[in-house]
Design a protein around this motif. Sequence first.
Motif, PDB file in Angstrom:
ATOM      1  N   MET A   1     -33.266   7.132  12.348  1.00  0.00           N
ATOM      2  CA  MET A   1     -32.318   6.194  13.673  1.00  0.00           C
ATOM      3  C   MET A   1     -32.367   6.791  15.083  1.00  0.00           C
ATOM      4  O   MET A   1     -32.259   7.690  15.261  1.00  0.00           O
ATOM      5  N   THR A   2     -32.448   5.526  16.112  1.00  0.00           N
ATOM      6  CA  THR A   2     -32.904   6.507  17.390  1.00  0.00           C
ATOM      7  C   THR A   2     -32.192   5.458  17.968  1.00  0.00           C
ATOM      8  O   THR A   2     -31.830   3.997  17.211  1.00  0.00           O
ATOM      9  N   GLU A   3     -31.411   5.846  19.797  1.00  0.00           N
ATOM     10  CA  GLU A   3     -30.734   5.127  20.551  1.00  0.00           C
ATOM     11  C   GLU A   3     -31.771   4.134  20.593  1.00  0.00           C
ATOM     12  O   GLU A   3     -32.710   4.196  21.340  1.00  0.00           O
ATOM     13  N   VAL A   4     -31.306   2.514  21.201  1.00  0.00           N
ATOM     14  CA  VAL A   4     -32.279   1.919  21.853  1.00  0.00           C
ATOM     15  C   VAL A   4     -31.020   0.939  22.253  1.00  0.00           C
ATOM     16  O   VAL A   4     -30.010   0.948  22.128  1.00  0.00           O
ATOM     17  N   LYS A   5     -31.509   0.496  23.800  1.00  0.00           N
ATOM     18  CA  LYS A   5     -30.564   0.400  25.265  1.00  0.00           C
ATOM     19  C   LYS A   5     -31.489  -1.240  24.962  1.00  0.00           C
ATOM     20  O   LYS A   5     -32.157  -1.368  25.617  1.00  0.00           O
ATOM     21  N   MET A   6     -30.464  -2.054  25.780  1.00  0.00           N
ATOM     22  CA  MET A   6     -30.601  -3.085  26.278  1.00  0.00           C
ATOM     23  C   MET A   6     -29.323  -3.780  26.795  1.00  0.00           C
ATOM     24  O   MET A   6     -28.533  -3.160  26.585  1.00  0.00           O
ATOM     25  N   THR A   7     -29.853  -5.121  27.424  1.00  0.00           N
ATOM     26  CA  THR A   7     -28.741  -5.693  28.161  1.00  0.00           C
ATOM     27  C   THR A   7     -28.767  -7.232  27.407  1.00  0.00           C
ATOM     28  O   THR A   7     -29.711  -7.780  27.312  1.00  0.00           O
ATOM     29  N   VAL A   8     -27.632  -7.148  26.883  1.00  0.00           N
ATOM     30  CA  VAL A   8     -27.452  -8.269  25.977  1.00  0.00           C
ATOM     31  C   VAL A   8     -26.069  -9.567  26.998  1.00  0.00           C
ATOM     32  O   VAL A   8     -24.522  -8.642  27.383  1.00  0.00           O
ATOM     33  N   ASN A   9     -26.645 -10.806  27.421  1.00  0.00           N
ATOM     34  CA  ASN A   9     -25.685 -11.704  27.962  1.00  0.00           C
ATOM     35  C   ASN A   9     -25.203 -10.891  29.708  1.00  0.00           C
ATOM     36  O   ASN A   9     -24.129 -10.886  29.908  1.00  0.00           O
ATOM     37  N   GLY A  10     -25.888 -10.428  30.035  1.00  0.00           N
ATOM     38  CA  GLY A  10     -25.037  -9.192  31.226  1.00  0.00           C
ATOM     39  C   GLY A  10     -24.642  -8.089  31.101  1.00  0.00           C
ATOM     40  O   GLY A  10     -24.530  -7.478  32.556  1.00  0.00           O
ATOM     41  N   ARG A  11     -24.548  -8.095  29.777  1.00  0.00           N
ATOM     42  CA  ARG A  11     -23.830  -6.509  29.013  1.00  0.00           C
ATOM     43  C   ARG A  11     -24.941  -5.105  29.211  1.00  0.00           C
ATOM     44  O   ARG A  11     -25.239  -5.583  27.719  1.00  0.00           O
ATOM     45  N   ALA A  12     -24.418  -4.043  29.303  1.00  0.00           N
ATOM     46  CA  ALA A  12     -25.503  -3.023  28.872  1.00  0.00           C
ATOM     47  C   ALA A  12     -24.767  -2.767  27.449  1.00  0.00           C
ATOM     48  O   ALA A  12     -23.351  -2.695  27.471  1.00  0.00           O
ATOM     49  N   VAL A  13     -25.868  -2.872  26.928  1.00  0.00           N
ATOM     50  CA  VAL A  13     -25.262  -1.893  25.281  1.00  0.00           C
ATOM     51  C   VAL A  13     -26.320  -1.461  24.195  1.00  0.00           C
ATOM     52  O   VAL A  13     -27.512  -1.071  24.748  1.00  0.00           O
ATOM     53  N   SER A  14     -25.994  -0.599  23.170  1.00  0.00           N
ATOM     54  CA  SER A  14     -26.937   0.225  23.360  1.00  0.00           C
ATOM     55  C   SER A  14     -26.029   0.771  21.769  1.00  0.00           C
ATOM     56  O   SER A  14     -25.186   0.253  20.713  1.00  0.00           O
ATOM     57  N   GLY A  15     -27.017   0.770  20.926  1.00  0.00           N
ATOM     58  CA  GLY A  15     -26.518   1.431  19.391  1.00  0.00           C
ATOM     59  C   GLY A  15     -27.679   2.148  18.382  1.00  0.00           C
ATOM     60  O   GLY A  15     -28.605   2.171  19.146  1.00  0.00           O
TER      61      GLY A  15
END
Lengths: 161, 260
Positions: A1-15
Motif C-alpha cells: 500500500m502506498t499513499e495516494v493524494k487527490m482532490t475530491v469535490n474541491g477537498r484535498a484527500v489522501s489514503g
Amino acid sequence: MTEVKMTVNGRAVSGDAEGRTLLSTFLRETLGMTGTHVGCDTSQCGACVVHVNGNAVKSCTMFAHEAAGAEVATIEGQAAPDGTLNKIQQAFQDYHGLQCGFCTPGMVMSAAALLKENPQPTEAEVRDYLEGNICRCTGYHNIVRAIMAASGQEVPAVAAE
Amino acid sequence: MYNFDFEQPGSVEDAVAALKEEDALALSGGQTLIPSMKQRLNAPSKLVSLTGIEALKGVCQNGDTLSVGAATTHATVAADGGAYAALAALAGGIGDPAVRNRGTLGGSLANNDPAACYPSAVLASGATVVTNAREIAADDFFDGMFATALDEGEIITSVNFPIPEKASYQKFEQPASRFALTGVFVAKYADGVRVAVTGASEEGVMRWAEAEAALSADFSPEAVDGLTVAADGLISDLHGTPEYRANLIKVLTKRAVAAA
C-alpha cells in the motif's frame, strides 16, 4: 500500500491504496463516499461515473493511483453545501427521472458532463451520450426529459407517450 | 484481481526501463486491460502506466499526415482529429463517452482485439506505427487475433496516418459490447483505394483485396456489386454466422463508399 493524494469535490484527500485499488473502491471504502455506486463492476452500467479532471470516466475501470493529483468530482459535490440540489438533480426530481435511484449518481454525472460539453443537446444527443449508463428500472424517457429540462429547453413529449 | 506494483513514469525511456521486469505490462487507458485483470485473465506483477507521459499525447497535422500520440484518448481524437474526419468519427463512435475519455489509440492497437475499430483505420490508411525502437508499417503490424509485431516491452509512441482524399468507417455495432460486429474502413488515396475489415475474420483485421481493386478502378458503391466474400475463416458466434458477417462486409463497404 502506498499513499495516494487527490482532490475530491474541491477537498484535498489522501489514503493508502494498493496497486489494484479501483478509484470506485478508494472513494467508497477509503474515503467513505458511498454516493458513487458500483452496479456491474464490468464497465457496462455507468453507475460509477465520476469526473476526473473534468472528464466523465467509469471509476470502476480506473485505478486510484491513476487519479493521483487529479481533480475528482462525485455526486456528493453536486448539491450546494446547504443541500440545495443543482439544476440537474432538481430536474431529475421534477421529472421523476429516478425510480430505485441506483443508477442516478452515474446518470447525473454523465448529464453534467454532457451539458458542459453541449449546453443545448437535442433529445437524440442526450440518448446517444447516455449510451454507457444503464437504468434497470427502464426509466430512460424521464431521465431524458429531466436532462432536456435541466438544459433549459422545452421538454419533449417522448415517443412512448 | 491479483495485486501488482503500480508505476507511473514521466518519460518513454523510464517506461521502457520499468517494463524490463518479468511479467510487467504497460497500462494505457485500461478499458480492456482492467476488466481482463478483474477476470484474472491477466495477472501482471507490475503495471507501468503510460498516461502520465505528456510526449505520448496529442494530435498534430504535418502536411498530408495526421500524427496521433499513442496515449491520446478516443475523445481527444474525436475532438481534435478533424483534419482526418473519418478517423475522428471512428474515434467518436468507440464504446461510450466515459470509455472514450480513458481508452487510447496505442492501447487499442497493442491489444489488437479482432473487433476493435482502430485497427481498421490504421490498416486502411496504410499508417505507420511508431514505437520507442522503430517504425512498423500497418501491413506488418497486425499479426492475428490479439497479436502484433510488438516485441516484449516495446511501446507504441505514435501513429502517422496519411490523410486520404476520401474515407469513411461504417460499423455494424454489437449493441451490448459496442464493439464492431463487423466494421469496414474505406480510404481513397491518389494511388488507390484501401479497404480494411474488422470484427469479421478469425485472424483479426484484414484487407479486402478484390474490393480495393474494384474501387480503385471505379470509386462507387456499385463497383463491388459483382464481388462476394467467402465465409471461410470468418468469426462464428451467437451474434452472427460467418455467412452473415460475409454479407455485412459487402454491405458496409458499399455504405462506406457512399458516405466517403
